[in-house]
Design an enzyme around this catalytic site. Structure first.
Site, PDB file in Angstrom:
ATOM      1  N   ASP A  10      15.070  10.149 -16.230  1.00 47.11           N
ATOM      2  CA  ASP A  10      15.832  11.371 -15.920  1.00 47.11           C
ATOM      3  C   ASP A  10      14.853  12.449 -16.526  1.00 47.11           C
ATOM      4  OD1 ASP A  10      17.412  13.125 -14.720  1.00 47.11           O
ATOM      5  OD2 ASP A  10      19.097  12.788 -15.754  1.00 47.11           O
ATOM      6  N   GLU A  51      11.505  15.645 -14.883  1.00 47.02           N
ATOM      7  CA  GLU A  51      11.894  14.264 -14.353  1.00 47.02           C
ATOM      8  C   GLU A  51      10.496  13.400 -14.100  1.00 47.02           C
ATOM      9  OE1 GLU A  51      14.427  13.547 -13.030  1.00 47.02           O
ATOM     10  OE2 GLU A  51      15.702  14.819 -12.513  1.00 47.02           O
ATOM     11  N   HIS A 208     -21.592  10.908 -25.127  1.00 47.17           N
ATOM     12  CA  HIS A 208     -22.374  10.721 -26.102  1.00 47.17           C
ATOM     13  C   HIS A 208     -23.723  10.982 -25.690  1.00 47.17           C
ATOM     14  CE1 HIS A 208     -23.583   6.960 -24.014  1.00 47.17           C
ATOM     15  NE2 HIS A 208     -22.335   6.965 -23.657  1.00 47.17           N
ATOM     16  N   GLU A 285     -15.239   3.109 -23.863  1.00 46.91           N
ATOM     17  CA  GLU A 285     -15.614   2.659 -22.365  1.00 46.91           C
ATOM     18  C   GLU A 285     -14.924   1.856 -21.607  1.00 46.91           C
ATOM     19  OE1 GLU A 285     -16.595   3.729 -19.254  1.00 46.91           O
ATOM     20  OE2 GLU A 285     -18.474   4.564 -19.604  1.00 46.91           O
TER      21      GLU A 285
END
Length: 406
Positions: A10, A51, A208, A285
């Site tokens: 909820d 929600e 990288h 990775e």
């Protein structure tokens, strides 16, 4: 599948948009026993965002308990249930990334959705209200302080004016530009679900620098025996990226993958910026299984059926038990959420890899998994995604390599 779990979730907003929170409880589907509770305050947001946040928290909690479980989700938000069941379209851009996050937690077909009346969702409703109460006091909800499980046996919390359940679905259908027939009211949605007060967290994504495997376009993930270091060119690229980031002067924290090529890139950049480096294992990775170290052509020659299946479905693992793209998306989304909680409102450099960067971009765009194969991402390139206070994401920059020229 190893078992059956029930997730009840909820969310509420005291103002719609206003101070918002979510709650979720994971139960044993056979016995009804409560296994885990989750709740959180998310700042200013609409009820529908709250929600969805409750749904995502509940699914991730269920996955932590049993990643192979068959999951039944019950919510009193008809909007979320119908959208996640693919019976209603999701046309409001603010909801698409949230739905994509939810779908990435478990493989397709492992989760089903069921609507239930608000009065039967008291446990999750109470958790959401506890989180909102704590957040408005400037505190963080703690499981040890929760009385939701016991209070849910009586009257549901009134939510101090929080929108919730069926009543909120009426407002939510307008706020998110959807109706029972899937029609859209775009202007109303754009206004009602505009970002509220709060802070935006910016993630600068640096792939990288090159290794010896990068120019050969070989699969180089986290599952191989070899953890390649940066090449001379890769170290040069990292220094150029460091200068470019220093010139911008906006980076406040540096977080990197644990693999050597990212740690080396991050160290060069962080040293130039005068910042420490935090290692986040979830930014690694993908594990490419038996494909590690092979070129695409070699994989196509040795494992043609497996490669074709992997390209066709995000739920298929590489040969030898690597990670599916769905599995990668789940951990990357969870890592981003955790980093957002820790680094809220800051500009954070994430030094990571090809698949994680593409995944974060895909989630920001609300794009399907196959979009990963349509992105070209260079070594040492910069991309930027921002996460707003309501949980929505935007893409601000992609694959910038201008500082590597000349």
């Amino acid at each position: 599948m190893t078992g059956r779990l029930l997730v009840e979730a909820d969310g509420g907003s005291r103002g719609n948009p206003g101070p918002a929170g979510y709650g979720a409880v994971v139960k044993d589907a056979a016995t009804g026993e409560t296994l885990l509770e989750e709740a959180g305050f998310i700042g200013t947001a609409t009820n529908n965002v709250a929600e969805y946040r409750g749904l995502i928290a509940g699914l991730r909690a269920a996955r932590r308990l049993d990643p192979g479980a068959e999951v039944l989700v019950r919510m009193d938000s008809k909007l979320v249930v119908e959208q996640m069941s693919d019976r209603w379209k999701i046309k409001h851009p603010g909801m698409r990334p949230l739905a994509a996050e939810a779908r990435a937690v478990f493989p397709p077909g492992q989760v089903t959705y069921e609507w239930m009346p608000r009065e039967r969702n008291k446990h999750a409703d109470r958790l959401a209200n506890e989180a909102m109460d704590a957040g408005q006091r400037g505190e963080r909800w703690q499981p040890a302080d929760s009385t939701a499980q016991f209070a849910s046996g009586g009257e549901a919390a009134d939510g101090a004016g929080a929108f919730s359940g069926e009543a909120a679905d009426v407002a939510g259908a307008v706020a998110d530009g959807a109706s029972a027939s899937g029609e859209v009211s775009g202007v109303a949605g754009a206004v009602a679900d505009a970002p509220g007060a709060g802070v935006t967290t910016t993630f600068v994504l640096l792939r990288h620098g090159e290794t010896a495997l990068t120019p050969e376009r070989r699969f180089s993930g986290s599952g191989g025996a070899e953890d390649p270091e940066l090449s001379d060119k890769g170290r040069w690229q990292a220094r150029r990226a460091a200068e470019a980031l220093a010139a911008r002067g906006t980076i406040e924290a540096v977080v990197c993958s644990p693999l050597a090529r990212c740690r080396a890139t991050a160290a060069i950049v962080a040293d130039r910026l005068g910042l420490p480096v935090e290692v986040e294992p979830e930014l690694r990775e993908a594990d490419f299984g038996a494909w590690e170290g092979l070129s695409f052509a070699e994989v196509r020659e040795r494992h043609p059926a497996d490669l074709a299946a992997w390209l066709a479905s995000p739920d298929v693992r590489p040969t030898g038990g690597g990670e599916s793209l769905t599995m990668v998306a789940s951990r990357i989304a969870a890592a981003q959420e955790e980093l957002t909680a820790r680094q809220a409102g800051r500009t954070v450099l994430l030094v990571t890899h090809l698949t994680p960067v593409k995944t974060l971009v895909r989630l920001a765009l609300g794009a399907p998994a196959e979009a990963l194969f349509r992105m070209d991402l260079s070594a040492a390139s910069l991309s930027v995604v921002a996460r707003r206070p309501d949980g929505t994401m935007t893409l601000r920059l992609f694959n910038d390599t201008s500082y590597l020229r000349g």
